[in-house]
Design a protein around this motif. Structure first.
Motif, PDB file in Angstrom:
ATOM      1  N   ASP A  82       0.822  -1.214   0.000  1.00  0.00           N
ATOM      2  CA  ASP A  82       0.000   0.000   0.000  1.00  0.00           C
ATOM      3  C   ASP A  82       0.860   1.270   0.000  1.00  0.00           C
ATOM      4  O   ASP A  82       0.543   2.240  -0.669  1.00  0.00           O
ATOM      5  CB  ASP A  82      -0.945   0.021   1.196  1.00  0.00           C
ATOM      6  N   ASP A  83       1.959   1.252   0.739  1.00  0.00           N
ATOM      7  CA  ASP A  83       2.804   2.428   0.886  1.00  0.00           C
ATOM      8  C   ASP A  83       3.708   2.681  -0.325  1.00  0.00           C
ATOM      9  O   ASP A  83       3.926   3.817  -0.707  1.00  0.00           O
ATOM     10  CB  ASP A  83       3.664   2.275   2.143  1.00  0.00           C
ATOM     11  N   CYS A  84       4.212   1.619  -0.929  1.00  0.00           N
ATOM     12  CA  CYS A  84       5.251   1.779  -1.948  1.00  0.00           C
ATOM     13  C   CYS A  84       4.835   1.444  -3.375  1.00  0.00           C
ATOM     14  O   CYS A  84       5.379   2.001  -4.313  1.00  0.00           O
ATOM     15  CB  CYS A  84       6.439   0.885  -1.617  1.00  0.00           C
ATOM     16  N   VAL A  85       3.908   0.526  -3.554  1.00  0.00           N
ATOM     17  CA  VAL A  85       3.693  -0.042  -4.882  1.00  0.00           C
ATOM     18  C   VAL A  85       2.350   0.328  -5.498  1.00  0.00           C
ATOM     19  O   VAL A  85       2.281   0.618  -6.693  1.00  0.00           O
ATOM     20  CB  VAL A  85       3.838  -1.585  -4.825  1.00  0.00           C
ATOM     21  N   ALA A  86       1.290   0.324  -4.731  1.00  0.00           N
ATOM     22  CA  ALA A  86      -0.072   0.452  -5.269  1.00  0.00           C
ATOM     23  C   ALA A  86      -0.272   1.677  -6.152  1.00  0.00           C
ATOM     24  O   ALA A  86      -1.019   1.631  -7.120  1.00  0.00           O
ATOM     25  CB  ALA A  86      -1.085   0.460  -4.126  1.00  0.00           C
ATOM     26  N   SER A  87       0.415   2.749  -5.877  1.00  0.00           N
ATOM     27  CA  SER A  87       0.186   3.993  -6.629  1.00  0.00           C
ATOM     28  C   SER A  87       1.249   4.282  -7.690  1.00  0.00           C
ATOM     29  O   SER A  87       1.285   5.379  -8.240  1.00  0.00           O
ATOM     30  CB  SER A  87       0.121   5.169  -5.652  1.00  0.00           C
ATOM     31  N   LEU A  88       2.085   3.308  -8.029  1.00  0.00           N
ATOM     32  CA  LEU A  88       3.186   3.560  -8.954  1.00  0.00           C
ATOM     33  C   LEU A  88       2.759   3.799 -10.396  1.00  0.00           C
ATOM     34  O   LEU A  88       3.428   4.500 -11.129  1.00  0.00           O
ATOM     35  CB  LEU A  88       4.187   2.399  -8.932  1.00  0.00           C
ATOM     36  N   GLY A  89       1.687   3.200 -10.846  1.00  0.00           N
ATOM     37  CA  GLY A  89       1.297   3.351 -12.249  1.00  0.00           C
ATOM     38  C   GLY A  89       1.725   2.143 -13.059  1.00  0.00           C
ATOM     39  O   GLY A  89       2.184   1.141 -12.526  1.00  0.00           O
ATOM     40  N   TYR A  90       1.609   2.267 -14.390  1.00  0.00           N
ATOM     41  CA  TYR A  90       1.822   1.098 -15.240  1.00  0.00           C
ATOM     42  C   TYR A  90       3.261   0.942 -15.723  1.00  0.00           C
ATOM     43  O   TYR A  90       3.640  -0.108 -16.200  1.00  0.00           O
ATOM     44  CB  TYR A  90       0.874   1.133 -16.446  1.00  0.00           C
ATOM     45  N   ASN A  91       4.084   1.946 -15.659  1.00  0.00           N
ATOM     46  CA  ASN A  91       5.446   1.858 -16.171  1.00  0.00           C
ATOM     47  C   ASN A  91       6.417   2.037 -15.006  1.00  0.00           C
ATOM     48  O   ASN A  91       7.043   3.076 -14.852  1.00  0.00           O
ATOM     49  CB  ASN A  91       5.683   2.924 -17.240  1.00  0.00           C
ATOM     50  N   ALA A  92       6.537   1.008 -14.178  1.00  0.00           N
ATOM     51  CA  ALA A  92       7.338   1.130 -12.960  1.00  0.00           C
ATOM     52  C   ALA A  92       8.114  -0.149 -12.705  1.00  0.00           C
ATOM     53  O   ALA A  92       7.767  -1.216 -13.204  1.00  0.00           O
ATOM     54  CB  ALA A  92       6.425   1.426 -11.776  1.00  0.00           C
ATOM     55  N   THR A  93       9.158  -0.020 -11.911  1.00  0.00           N
ATOM     56  CA  THR A  93       9.953  -1.166 -11.484  1.00  0.00           C
ATOM     57  C   THR A  93      10.041  -1.139  -9.968  1.00  0.00           C
ATOM     58  O   THR A  93      10.264  -0.091  -9.378  1.00  0.00           O
ATOM     59  CB  THR A  93      11.376  -1.083 -12.073  1.00  0.00           C
ATOM     60  N   VAL A  94       9.880  -2.299  -9.369  1.00  0.00           N
ATOM     61  CA  VAL A  94      10.047  -2.429  -7.920  1.00  0.00           C
ATOM     62  C   VAL A  94      11.258  -3.319  -7.707  1.00  0.00           C
ATOM     63  O   VAL A  94      11.326  -4.425  -8.228  1.00  0.00           O
ATOM     64  CB  VAL A  94       8.800  -3.048  -7.258  1.00  0.00           C
ATOM     65  N   LEU A  95      12.227  -2.826  -6.956  1.00  0.00           N
ATOM     66  CA  LEU A  95      13.473  -3.542  -6.735  1.00  0.00           C
ATOM     67  C   LEU A  95      13.636  -3.814  -5.246  1.00  0.00           C
ATOM     68  O   LEU A  95      13.508  -2.901  -4.430  1.00  0.00           O
ATOM     69  CB  LEU A  95      14.648  -2.688  -7.230  1.00  0.00           C
ATOM     70  N   ALA A  96      13.886  -5.060  -4.911  1.00  0.00           N
ATOM     71  CA  ALA A  96      14.177  -5.417  -3.522  1.00  0.00           C
ATOM     72  C   ALA A  96      15.676  -5.644  -3.420  1.00  0.00           C
ATOM     73  O   ALA A  96      16.253  -6.442  -4.154  1.00  0.00           O
ATOM     74  CB  ALA A  96      13.425  -6.686  -3.128  1.00  0.00           C
ATOM     75  N   TYR A  97      16.320  -4.910  -2.534  1.00  0.00           N
ATOM     76  CA  TYR A  97      17.767  -4.963  -2.396  1.00  0.00           C
ATOM     77  C   TYR A  97      18.100  -5.145  -0.927  1.00  0.00           C
ATOM     78  O   TYR A  97      17.493  -4.527  -0.068  1.00  0.00           O
ATOM     79  CB  TYR A  97      18.380  -3.652  -2.915  1.00  0.00           C
TER      80      TYR A  97
END
Length: 122
Positions: free
Chosen positions: A50-65
């Motif tokens: 909810d905090d980081c991903v839900a509002s990113l939109g359609y052209n996004a990358t989520v990286l776990a490091y």
């Protein structure tokens, strides 16, 4: 740490300053690290999504490091316990990736329901 070790042997090596900063403690000195966001071990994958991903939109990358064993795969893929077995009383936690997929299909279904009969959105 073994179960029979005294708790006095535990040393704190990282301390949270605020929601964006961690201090690495090195004896009498400390080094600060700033992050866009940081989460403790008690935060649920719901909150992270909810905090980081839900509002990113359609052209996004989520990286776990992070360090080996720090929970990147669990955060991204989720977990159902050891070998996919859900422990009684503990619901399966969906990770970021399954949540994104559910979100995409929910949006596609909402668009489909808004169509007029016989119409098809491409």
């Amino acid at each position: 740490m073994a179960d029979d070790e005294p708790s006095s042997s535990i040393q704190v090596c990282v301390r949270a300053v605020d929601k964006n900063t961690l201090l690495q403690l090195r004896g009498a000195t400390a080094k600060g690290y700033a992050f866009d966001r940081r989460y403790g071990q008690d935060v649920t994958s719901d909150a992270i999504y909810d905090d980081c991903v839900a509002s990113l939109g359609y052209n996004a990358t989520v990286l776990a490091y992070g360090q080996t064993g720090s929970g990147k795969t669990h955060t991204m893929a989720g977990g159902a316990g050891i070998h996919g077995v859900v422990e009684e009383g503990k619901p399966q936690q969906l990770g970021v990736t399954p949540r994104v997929i559910q979100h995409i299909f929910a949006l596609a279904e909402a668009i489909r329901k808004k169509e007029k009969p016989g119409e098809r959105t491409v």
